[in-house]
Every structure is written in structure tokens, then in C-alpha cells.
Design a protein around this motif. Structure first.
Motif, PDB file in Angstrom:
ATOM      1  N   UNK A 130       0.952  -0.934  -0.219  1.00 55.39           N
ATOM      2  CA  UNK A 130       0.058  -0.083   0.288  1.00 55.39           C
ATOM      3  C   UNK A 130       0.924   1.207  -0.298  1.00 55.39           C
ATOM      4  N   UNK A 131       0.140   2.121   0.176  1.00 53.93           N
ATOM      5  CA  UNK A 131       1.388   3.199   0.030  1.00 53.93           C
ATOM      6  C   UNK A 131       2.074   3.661   0.932  1.00 53.93           C
ATOM      7  N   UNK A 132       2.221   3.194   1.657  1.00 56.10           N
ATOM      8  CA  UNK A 132       2.538   3.876   3.119  1.00 56.10           C
ATOM      9  C   UNK A 132       3.986   3.723   3.180  1.00 56.10           C
ATOM     10  N   UNK A 187      -4.032  -2.818   6.459  1.00 56.15           N
ATOM     11  CA  UNK A 187      -2.391  -2.450   6.566  1.00 56.15           C
ATOM     12  C   UNK A 187      -1.965  -3.120   8.298  1.00 56.15           C
ATOM     13  N   UNK A 194      -1.233  -2.249  -3.741  1.00 59.62           N
ATOM     14  CA  UNK A 194      -1.006  -1.758  -5.650  1.00 59.62           C
ATOM     15  C   UNK A 194       0.225  -3.595  -5.743  1.00 59.62           C
ATOM     16  N   UNK A 198       1.023   7.295  -8.515  1.00 57.87           N
ATOM     17  CA  UNK A 198       0.281   5.504  -8.511  1.00 57.87           C
ATOM     18  C   UNK A 198      -0.970   6.156  -9.414  1.00 57.87           C
ATOM     19  N   UNK A 199      -1.917   7.050  -9.100  1.00 51.39           N
ATOM     20  CA  UNK A 199      -2.787   7.466 -10.369  1.00 51.39           C
ATOM     21  C   UNK A 199      -2.505   7.070 -11.739  1.00 51.39           C
ATOM     22  N   UNK A 213      -3.952  14.451  -7.860  1.00 47.03           N
ATOM     23  CA  UNK A 213      -3.644  13.058  -8.129  1.00 47.03           C
ATOM     24  C   UNK A 213      -5.093  13.380  -9.325  1.00 47.03           C
ATOM     25  N   UNK A 229      -0.592   6.766   9.859  1.00 46.52           N
ATOM     26  CA  UNK A 229       0.984   5.446  10.335  1.00 46.52           C
ATOM     27  C   UNK A 229       2.238   6.508  10.090  1.00 46.52           C
ATOM     28  N   UNK A 278       6.432   4.037  -0.240  1.00 44.03           N
ATOM     29  CA  UNK A 278       7.510   5.175   0.439  1.00 44.03           C
ATOM     30  C   UNK A 278       8.205   4.090   1.917  1.00 44.03           C
ATOM     31  N   UNK A 316      -4.671  13.965 -12.797  1.00 39.86           N
ATOM     32  CA  UNK A 316      -3.985  12.942 -13.353  1.00 39.86           C
ATOM     33  C   UNK A 316      -5.022  11.675 -14.731  1.00 39.86           C
ATOM     34  N   UNK A 317      -5.910  11.436 -13.939  1.00 44.54           N
ATOM     35  CA  UNK A 317      -7.266  11.218 -15.456  1.00 44.54           C
ATOM     36  C   UNK A 317      -7.324  12.509 -16.018  1.00 44.54           C
ATOM     37  N   UNK A 328       4.965  12.455   0.371  1.00 42.43           N
ATOM     38  CA  UNK A 328       3.679  11.919   0.229  1.00 42.43           C
ATOM     39  C   UNK A 328       3.391  12.636  -1.301  1.00 42.43           C
ATOM     40  N   UNK A 382      -3.419  17.466  -2.143  1.00 42.47           N
ATOM     41  CA  UNK A 382      -3.307  16.572  -2.928  1.00 42.47           C
ATOM     42  C   UNK A 382      -3.936  15.642  -3.834  1.00 42.47           C
ATOM     43  N   UNK A 402       1.150  10.218  -4.460  1.00 41.99           N
ATOM     44  CA  UNK A 402       0.055   9.869  -5.115  1.00 41.99           C
ATOM     45  C   UNK A 402      -0.199  10.009  -6.117  1.00 41.99           C
ATOM     46  N   UNK A 437      -4.915   7.146   5.880  1.00 42.68           N
ATOM     47  CA  UNK A 437      -4.218   5.722   6.890  1.00 42.68           C
ATOM     48  C   UNK A 437      -2.661   5.598   6.521  1.00 42.68           C
ATOM     49  N   UNK A 438      -2.646   6.476   5.643  1.00 47.25           N
ATOM     50  CA  UNK A 438      -1.442   7.137   5.351  1.00 47.25           C
ATOM     51  C   UNK A 438      -0.771   7.953   6.441  1.00 47.25           C
ATOM     52  N   UNK A 445      -5.515  -0.942   9.244  1.00 48.92           N
ATOM     53  CA  UNK A 445      -6.643   0.626   8.829  1.00 48.92           C
ATOM     54  C   UNK A 445      -7.094  -0.281   7.331  1.00 48.92           C
ATOM     55  N   UNK A 446      -8.132   0.548   6.534  1.00 50.95           N
ATOM     56  CA  UNK A 446      -8.495  -0.263   5.291  1.00 50.95           C
ATOM     57  C   UNK A 446      -7.312   0.908   4.358  1.00 50.95           C
ATOM     58  N   UNK A 447      -6.443  -0.038   3.700  1.00 44.34           N
ATOM     59  CA  UNK A 447      -6.373   0.623   2.917  1.00 44.34           C
ATOM     60  C   UNK A 447      -6.365   0.073   1.273  1.00 44.34           C
ATOM     61  N   UNK A 448      -5.239   0.446   0.008  1.00 45.66           N
ATOM     62  CA  UNK A 448      -5.575   0.069  -1.054  1.00 45.66           C
ATOM     63  C   UNK A 448      -4.110  -0.676  -0.898  1.00 45.66           C
ATOM     64  N   UNK A 462      -1.805  -2.020  10.409  1.00 52.53           N
ATOM     65  CA  UNK A 462      -2.133  -1.164  11.756  1.00 52.53           C
ATOM     66  C   UNK A 462      -3.860  -1.610  12.467  1.00 52.53           C
ATOM     67  N   UNK A 482      -7.386   6.524   2.145  1.00 48.18           N
ATOM     68  CA  UNK A 482      -5.605   5.306   1.931  1.00 48.18           C
ATOM     69  C   UNK A 482      -5.003   6.594   2.476  1.00 48.18           C
ATOM     70  N   UNK A 483      -5.318   7.919   1.729  1.00 50.03           N
ATOM     71  CA  UNK A 483      -4.585   8.924   2.278  1.00 50.03           C
ATOM     72  C   UNK A 483      -4.032   9.293   3.908  1.00 50.03           C
ATOM     73  N   UNK A 491       3.025  15.079   5.642  1.00 51.46           N
ATOM     74  CA  UNK A 491       1.926  14.797   4.992  1.00 51.46           C
ATOM     75  C   UNK A 491       1.899  15.584   4.265  1.00 51.46           C
TER      76      UNK A 491
END
Lengths: 109, 861
Positions: free
Chosen positions: A26-28, A69, A78, A53-54, B51, B34, A31, B54-55, A46, B47, A50, B30-31, A73-76, A71, B27-28, B41
Motif C-alpha cells: 500500500x501507499x505508505x 494495513x 497496489x 500512483x494515479x 491525484x 501511520x 514510501x 492525473x485522470x 507524499x 494532494x 499519490x 491511513x498513510x 486500517x483499510x488501505x489500497x 495497523x 488511503x491518505x 504529509x
């Protein structure tokens, strides 16, 4: 030696692809991986992670899926796609040739 | 990494934007959570935006926001929005309707394949007679230019079996007709090669309407054999087998309403009057080759024969209505332009009003781009709303008006009755016009000062926004333009009105008021010879006179139809060989049509078969044949039958001279010879005229009943009001009515625009006026002061309009009658009308401003 500020242009995508080639992240974690693997020399901002990633998603080099994750948490997460793998090879090759060429100039000039 | 995959992913993103955005935000978050130092951040919102960028879809959100803002702004000023939208809708609907009609007639082709290669063949110019022997023309010899000769010869077809006797419109056609016009059977088949052979059975195709009405749309009709009477050859009738049904709406002839009832294979030689040329063959080349071919077979060629001429089938169909349609379309476009200009003026005034609002926006950080986008969105939104309404409105307008328009134009659209509608052509034109209008309206706010003197504008909060010179000038130009356009339309309208007046007051030599024309046809089987036909003529006129309680006039040639000229021989000293219109008429013809008898007498009941052959000539004819003496007692030889080229051998004594008659407004052949209808071979067709008085409808019913009573097998082909046949007058009236409506609308818009601008300008200067009055200026002086600028605009508009009006004359040239293309009277009328209306529009607000109590006004501010 102080940490290197930012990344050489064009290398962020390659680095992300490379760390994802080993495992889905995931993103974090991406990094973190880059920071750890470079022994803390390289840091991914950061602000560029992102959008990058897009771009990978748009190009179809990675796929995102829901995950949790460490910890809790819901994340995405890749994951590299076959075309992403190909792209990684291309980028590594290009980077290597560029680096060699630069080295050549630096050594012989 | 294909771009296709990328496009798909982009589209997928667009559709799932909400979900994507939420996932990214989670997601951000969560980031951040963490990270040891979440502050590093950065701005999450920023941000996320980066992002999203980009699309490549951010513009969608931007546009949506602009539209939302624009809609809100328009809702805040409902008056402005309503006026702007309705002006555009009216103007566009008018223009779109005009374009739709013009498109239906002028652009869309005749309903045949390769219709642009269909040509009428004319052998006869310059005279009315064509050479003989043309049916022997060898079409094989001209195969290199003519792809298909299309031959049709019309014939009478009386169907009596299995129902009441019906006269049908039948055509004998060659195989070129079937192929060249792309005749396809809707049911059954079309003719085979063998069926054109002289010995084969009689195969026929029947029209869709006949199939529906007479045969109850029964598909079992194919193969059915029945008896019918055809032509005049075999009164006992012949048998026919139906092989196919024509598609609905199939027509051939002068108009798309000439629906064909029956098609038969042509088996005898006939002259071909239509061809389909090969692709890429030029008309002059084809004419040359056809002239050679015609010369090879033609008999009785006159030395002045100019050869074969071709006329495009579509061109012949629309040539008469083209100027009217062009005139209407141009007029509608001018109205649209004026409507748009008015909206532009409104937008300008609104922009001045909104200076403060814009200044606030700029102060809050809006850049020039954002302001322009907002203004563009507002203009765009107005246009989009207008266009959405226009398409529907045009559709319903045309649905109501198309039949009326077709009647006024005298013929239905080439594709068929009431096929005037909104098709892709009309949609494209409307869309392009709308886009041009939207873009032009978007440009208007760009001209407005919006940023300079920001502080000044904000400080002047209590007063109206400042206005500057360039804006005054721009508004003046627009209003001047509107005035000029209105003048052009008014002049056009004035010239048309004068033409109508001229036409109505023109003496054509006959009266058509309350006159009805009845056309009958009698079956050859029952009336095989002259004696029986004469008897029928007499019986039916007698009965009709009883029913109508009025005199009845028999004739062979109707007014308002350009008469053909036939050769006439006189015994006089003048030009012995002459041409004239020849009509065979009954006894009371001159009385019923109101043609003046100048000398001698009209025909009487004694001028009949067996008595001395007599004739009546028109004044012009008399002057031409016998310039020095009275025509009475002289002798003349005319044709006996319409269509024959040589005068009969019968010498007729002239017993009367009557006034000249012009068949149409442009008829130059005013020499006429009249012969008694009972002294020429009678036709199966009878036409008579009678005065209907004020009850044409009931009389029509009564006449039909009378004819049926006289002989149930005689058929009334039609009963029409002769006044309706005056196509030229009807067309001119139609164009006049249309132009009048357009001009009135345009003038109204121009006056309203003028009023709006002056009223605005006056309000701007109200303080100044109050001070002037307080200092002793008279109210008249103040009124004059505020009228001065309006007066200049008015004068310029009038001058421009007068110059442009010359163009109106050019466009209408062919529609004018007795009015010069540059008509001073119309111009003077239009100019003074507009001047008076314009002066009122500027005087009213000026006077109101001068009447304000200066003390009250200055205190308020």
C-alpha cells in the motif's frame, strides 16, 4: 552525509514499479520500502507518491485492491500487472544506459 | 500501455469517480496515521486534487461548476433570462422553419434514385410545337450519354368491375421508367422484360392508395384478373392481371401529389420526355447528341428549331417556388440576426449592471479566466436552453403550417405531401447557427470592462456601475444595425404589399369573383361520337343552370393557365400567318367571365353544328390580322382541337370582337380566337364555369348530384374556385403576409432594443439631469438632451437601412409586379414608420427622466 532531497526526475515511477515487483504494497509501505532499501538516502514525498500512483493506475501498470494495513486500517494495495512488469524492464534498461552514459562522461571528460 | 486501454480506464474512472475519490481519501488518512510526523504529509485536499488531475477529468467538474454558477446567476434575473431566451427561440424557430421548408423543396431530391441525373426532354422550343416522328428516336444511338430513356404516356383507365366505376390515373411506361425511377413493388413484383412484348398479357401494377381503398389492402390481389376500359380504343374493355402493388406515395408527373393509380407496360412507340443521363455527362453534351438523334428522325422541322433542350427534373419542380423560399429564408435570417442583436444589447446592459458583482469576485481572487468562463457559461446556457426549445417548437410549427405552406406554394414538397420537417440538414443548420450565436454572445461580455478601476467600482457601490464610451458606441452600433435590418424587411414588405395591390387592381380582362370551374369526364363507351357528346353537354349545362340559377359557360381552356399559341390564318391584309390562343366556348362564356364585347356579337345557340362556321377574336388579334379595317365579316382559320399544330381547313367568319384577356399576369400573348364549342369535334372532357354566389360549398354538392342524375357514369373530376387558381396572386399574397409578419416582429424588436438602451442611458444620467433642472434648465431642454444621442443612432440606422434596402429589391425582383426593384415609396414608408416608432421609443424615457423631481432625487442619493 545528509539525506538526498527528492529523487532524480523520472525515477519515481521506476522505483515504485521495482518495489512492487517484489510484493504488493500500500501507499505508505511503498514510501517506507524505498526509504529502507536506500538505507534512508532516498525519501519519497507524499506529494508526488499519490499522483504517481494515479498515473500507474491510468497506464494500467498496477492494479489496486482493498486490503488491511498492519495497523488494521483499510488501505489500497497496489499490485504490478504484466504490462507493469514490462514497463519496469524498459525503465530499468533506459536508466542503466543513461547512468552508464553519464558515468562515461564523468570519468573521461 | 495501449491508448485504447488507457481511454477505457479513463472512462471507467469517470463513471466511478465518487468511489475512487473516497478510496483515495481513506488511503491518505491511513498513510497520515501511520506516519511518525503526520504534519509532513502536507495538504491532503491539495494532494487529492493533484491525484485527481492525473485522470484528466477535472474540467468536467469545472464546467459543471461554471454551469451551476451561470444557472444561479440567470435565475436571479428572471426577466433578462426570459426575454433573452424567448427572443432567441422566436428568431431561431422562424429561421429553422424557413430553412426546413427551403430544405424540403430546394435541397432534398426527388424521390428517385440518382435523381440529380433525371432530366425533362423538350423538343419544341422556341414555338409550342414539337417536330413529328420523335417516337422513332433511336435511343440506342445515344446510349453513351443517356443511361435510360424514361417514357410514360398517360391514358384513361375506367375500372368498373367489383365496385362503382372509377376513373383512374394510368400510365403506360417503358422498362426505362421502371429502372430509371427505381420502381419497386411493395407487394408482388414489377414488370418482367417479356411483359413489354406486344403479344404478352396485360400486366398492371396498381398504386398503393388504390390497393388500400379499392381492394381493402388484400394481399391476395396479386394475380387477380379483371376487366377495365382503357383509352378510347376498345369500348368493350380489356382484361388485366395485377402483378404488383406500387410503394405508398409513388408519384410521377408535375407534382408529388400526382399519385399513379395504374402502371401498364408500354407496347407501342411513344415520345420520351424524360431521361436519366449517364454519370458525368454534361447537359450541353447530352443536348447536342440528342439534337442529332432527333434531327435524324424528326419530320416537319422548322428552320428556327433550336434543337433538344434538357431541364433538370428537380429544377423544373422547384424553379417557381425558389425565389419565394429564398426570400422567406433571407427575411427569417434577418429577423434572427435582429433578435440576436437585441439579446447582445441586453447582455451588454446586464454586464454594466454587474460591474460591482464582478469587482467583488475579482477582489475575492477570481482571475480573468474564471470571470470569462462564467460569462461564457451564462451565454452558452441561454443558447442551450433556446436550442432545446427550438427543435420541439419548430417541429410543431411545421406540423401546423406545412399543409398551409404547401397550399400557398401551389405544390407539395418533392418528396411527397407534407414531408416538410426537421431532418438532419435542418438540425445541422440550426446547430451551427446556435453555436455561432452562442460564440458571438460569449464575445459580448469580453468587451465589457471588468477589472480596471476595481477600487473605483467598489467605492461607487451606492450608484450604478460606471459606463464608458466604448460601451456606448458598441450599443449604438448594435441598435443601428437592428434598425437597418428592420428597414430592409419593411421595405421588402412594402414592395410586396404594393405588388399585391397592383395585381388586384390589374385588369386581366375577365372577372373571377365567385366563379367556379367544374371539370367532367364522360366514358367513351357511352358517348362514342359527337352527337351523343353534344347532347350530354347541352343536357348537363341546362341542368346546372337550373340548379345554380345562373348562366353556365362551357370552355376548353381555363384562365390562369399560360395558354399555348396555335397557328391562325387570316384573310386580311395584315400578317396572314399568326399565332393565337384558341378556345372553344359555349354561349354565355363572355357574360360569365365578364369579358367585354367591343364589336359585333357573342355566340348564340344558333352557332352550332351544321350552321355557318363563326369565330370571335380579341382586339389584339383583330388589330394584328386586319389592322386597317373592322374585323367583322373577315374570315379566319384556327385549330379545331387543342394540341393540333395545323389550322383546320374551315374558314370561319368573324362575328364579334371582344376585349383582350391576359391569362396570367405575365402573359404577353393576348391575341385570342374563340370558336363555338358546338362547331368543333367534342372531347370526352367538359369544363364549364358558373357564378356560385356566396354558397360555393353547397353548390358543389348540388352540382355533383346534378351530374350524377344526368348520367351516373359521367364523373365530376373537380370543382374549384377559379380565384384559387390565381397562383401568382396567391404566392405573392403569401410572401407578403410572411414578410409583413417578419417585418413587424423585427421592427418591434428594434424599437424595444432602442427603448431599453435609451431608458438605461437616461437612468445613468439622472443625477446630472436633476442638477441641470435644479440649476434652471427647462424640462424640454433636458428631454432634448437625452434624445440627442438616440436621434443620432436612429439617423444612422435609417441611412444604413436605406442602402441595404436596394438588396431587398434585388432578392424580390422576380416576385414584384408593377413595382421597381428600388421602390422609393416603400422606402419612404418604411423609413417614416421606423423613424416615428424610434422617436417614440427614445422620447418616452427621455420625457420620464425630465419629469423627475430634482429635490427628491438628489436627496435620495
Amino acid at each position: 552525509m545528509p539525506r538526498i532531497d527528492g529523487l532524480p526526475p523520472g525515477t519515481l515511477v521506476m522505483l515504485i514499479l521495482r518495489v512492487l515487483a517484489a510484493q504488493p504494497l500500500h501507499g505508505y509501505a511503498i514510501a517506507q520500502r524505498i526509504a529502507i532499501l536506500s538505507a534512508g538516502q532516498l525519501s519519497v514525498e507524499e506529494g508526488s507518491l499519490y499522483p504517481a500512483l494515479q498515473k500507474l493506475l491510468l497506464k494500467g501498470w498496477v492494479k489496486a485492491s482493498a486490503a488491511v494495513s498492519e495497523t488494521g486500517r483499510a488501505v489500497r494495495e497496489y499490485r504490478l500487472t504484466p504490462s507493469g512488469r514490462k514497463q519496469l524492464a524498459v525503465e530499468q534498461e533506459t536508466y542503466r544506459r543513461t547512468a552508464d552514459a553519464i558515468a562515461l562522461v564523468l570519468e573521461t571528460a | 500501455m495501449s491508448s485504447l486501454g488507457e481511454a477505457v480506464r479513463r472512462a471507467w474512472y469517470l463513471l466511478n469517480r465518487g468511489r475512487f475519490d473516497r478510496a483515495l481519501a481513506n488511503e491518505m488518512d491511513a498513510h497520515r496515521a501511520m506516519m511518525r510526523d503526520p504534519a509532513r504529509f502536507g495538504n491532503t485536499l491539495r494532494l487529492r486534487e493533484r491525484s485527481r488531475d492525473v485522470w484528466g477529468w477535472t474540467w468536467v467538474d469545472d464546467v459543471a461548476r461554471d454551469i451551476r454558477l451561470a444557472a444561479r446567476a440567470l435565475r436571479r434575473t428572471p426577466g433578462f433570462t426570459a426575454v433573452a431566451v424567448s427572443s432567441l427561440v422566436l428568431g431561431l424557430t422562424l429561421a429553422a422553419s424557413a430553412v426546413a421548408v427551403a430544405n424540403a423543396y430546394l435541397i432534398r431530391s426527388l424521390p428517385y434514385p440518382a435523381a440529380d441525373r433525371l432530366f425533362h426532354v423538350m423538343y419544341s422550343p422556341p414555338g409550342p410545337y414539337e417536330p413529328g416522328g420523335l417516337s422513332a428516336l433511336d435511343w440506342n444511338a445515344v446510349r453513351d450519354v443517356v443511361e435510360l430513356p424514361i417514357t410514360a404516356s398517360s391514358t384513361n383507365f375506367s375500372l368498373g368491375e367489383g365496385g362503382p366505376e372509377q376513373q383512374l390515373r394510368a400510365l403506360r411506361v417503358n422498362s426505362g421508367f421502371i429502372d430509371g425511377l427505381g420502381v419497386r413493388a411493395a407487394l408482388g413484383r414489377s414488370f418482367t422484360r417479356e411483359e413489354f412484348a406486344p403479344t404478352s398479357d396485360q400486366a398492371i401494377m396498381i398504386g398503393h392508395a388504390l390497393w388500400r381503398d379499392r381492394f381493402g389492402a388484400d394481399s391476395g390481389v396479386i394475380g387477380r384478373v379483371f376487366r377495365a376500359e382503357i383509352g378510347e380504343r376498345r369500348p368493350e374493355g380489356e382484361t388485366f392481371r395485377i402483378v404488383g402493388v406500387l410503394p405508398p406515395g409513388f408519384w410521377f408527373g408535375r407534382e408529388s401529389s400526382s399519385v399513379v393509380d395504374v402502371l401498364l407496360p408500354l407496347k407501342e412507340p411513344a415520345t420520351t420526355y424524360m431521361v436519366r443521363l449517364r454519370e458525368g455527362v454534361s447537359t450541353p453534351a447530352a443536348e447536342r447528341r440528342l439534337t442529332e438523334a432527333a434531327r435524324a428522325v424528326a419530320t416537319s422541322l422548322t428552320p428556327d428549331w433550336t434543337g433538344v433542350h434538357l431541364e433538370s427534373a428537380h429544377e423544373r419542380y422547384v424553379s417557381q417556388v425558389r425565389p419565394i423560399l429564398l426570400g422567406a429564408t433571407i427575411a427569417a435570417s434577418i429577423v434572427l440576426l435582429i433578435a440576436c442583436t437585441n439579446v447582445a444589447v441586453l447582455v451588454l446592459l446586464r454586464a454594466v449592471h454587474r460591474q460591482k458583482e464582478m469587482a467583488v469576485r475579482v477582489a475575492l481572487g477570481a482571475g480573468r479566466r474564471q470571470i470569462v468562463r462564467l460569462l461564457v457559461a451564462e451565454s452558452g446556457l441561454i443558447c442551450v436552453i433556446a436550442v432545446a426549445l427550438v427543435v420541439g417548437l419548430t417541429r410543431s410549427t411545421l406540423r401546423v403550417l406545412a399543409p398551409l405552406i404547401e397550399r400557398q406554394l401551389g405544390r407539395p414538397a418533392p418528396r411527397g405531401v407534407s414531408l416538410i420537417g426537421v431532418d438532419s440538414n435542418v438540425l445541422i443548420v440550426t446547430a451551427v447557427a446556435a453555436v455561432v450565436i452562442a460564440l458571438s454572445l460569449c464575445l459580448v461580455p469580453l468587451a465589457t470592462p471588468w477589472q480596471r478601476h476595481l477600487a473605483d467600482t467598489l467605492r461607487n457601490a451606492g450608484r450604478h456601475g460606471s459606463d464608458r464610451r466604448s460601451m456606448h458606441r458598441l450599443r449604438a452600433i448594435l441598435i443601428g444595425f437592428e434598425l437597418a435590418g428592420s428597414i430592409v424587411l419593411l421595405v421588402g414588405c412594402g414592395m410586396m404589399i404594393r405588388s399585391v395591390v397592383q395585381m388586384v387592381t390589374t385588369d386581366l380582362g375577365f372577372r373571377t369573383k365567385d366563379l367556379a370551374r367544374v371539370r367532367l369526364v364522360i366514358p367513351a363507351r357511352v358517348y362514342p361520337d359527337a352527337a351523343t357528346r353534344y347532347a350530354f353537354y347541352r343536357r348537363v349545362t341546362e341542368r346546372a343552370e337550373q340548379v345554380a340559377r345562373a348562366k353556365v359557360a362551357l370552355t376548353t381552356w381555363p384562365p390562369y393557365a399560360e395558354s399555348m399559341a396555335f397557328p391562325v390564318l387570316g384573310d386580311g391584309s395584315g400578317d396572314p400567318r399568326s399565332t393565337a390562343g384558341v378556345s372553344a366556348i359555349g354561349t354565355d362564356y363572355f357574360t360569365v367571365l365578364g369579358i367585354a364585347i367591343r364589336e359585333g356579337r357573342a355566340f348564340t345557340a344558333q352557332d352550332r353544328e351544321g350552321t355557318e362556321p363563326v369565330a370571335v377574336v380579341s382586339e389584339a388579334m383583330a388589330r394584328r390580322l386586319w389592322p386597317t379595317s373592322s374585323a367583322l365579316g373577315h374570315r379566319v382559320r384556327a385549330v379545331d382541337r387543342v394540341g393540333t399544330a395545323t389550322p383546320s381547313t374551315t374558314w370561319r367568319t368573324v362575328v364579334g370582337v371582344v376585349g383582350d384577356v391576359r391569362q396570367t399576369y405575365t402573359d404577353s400573348e393576348i391575341a385570342d380566337v374563340y370558336v363555338p364549342i358546338f362547331q368543333v369535334p367534342p372531347e370526352r372532357y367538359v369544363t364549364f364555369y358558373l357564378k356560385t354566389g356566396a354558397r360555393p360549398r353547397s353548390l358543389t354538392t348540388a352540382l355533383r348530384a346534378t351530374v350524377a342524375e344526368t348520367d351516373p357514369q359521367a364523373l365530376v373530376r373537380d370543382v374549384i374556385r377559379v380565384e384559387d387558381e390565381n397562383r401568382r396572386l396567391a404566392g405573392t399574397r403569401f410572401l407578403t403576409a410572411m414578410l409583413t409578419a417578419f417585418a413587424a416582429f423585427a421592427a418591434f424588436l428594434a424599437v424595444v432594443g432602442m427603448y431599453g438602451v435609451i431608458a438605461y442611458a437616461v437612468r445613468q444620467r439622472q443625477r446630472e439631469f436633476a442638477i441641470r433642472i435644479a440649476l434652471g434648465a427647462t424640462r424640454q431642454a433636458v428631454t432634448a438632451l437625452s434624445m440627442r444621442s438616440g436621434g443620432v443612432v436612429l439617423a444612422i440606422g435609417l441611412a444604413l437601412g436605406s442602402v441595404a434596402a436596394a438588396g431587398a429589391g434585388r432578392v424580390l425582383r422576380n416576385q414584384l409586379y408593377g413595382v421597381p426593384p428600388f421602390d422609393v415609396w416603400s422606402l419612404a414608408g418604411a423609413g417614416s414608420l421606423m423613424a416615428i416608432a424610434g422617436l417614440l421609443a427614445i422620447w418616452w424615457p427621455a420625457r420620464k427622466a425630465a419629469r423627475v423631481d430634482p429635490v427628491k432625487l438628489l436627496n435620495e442619493q
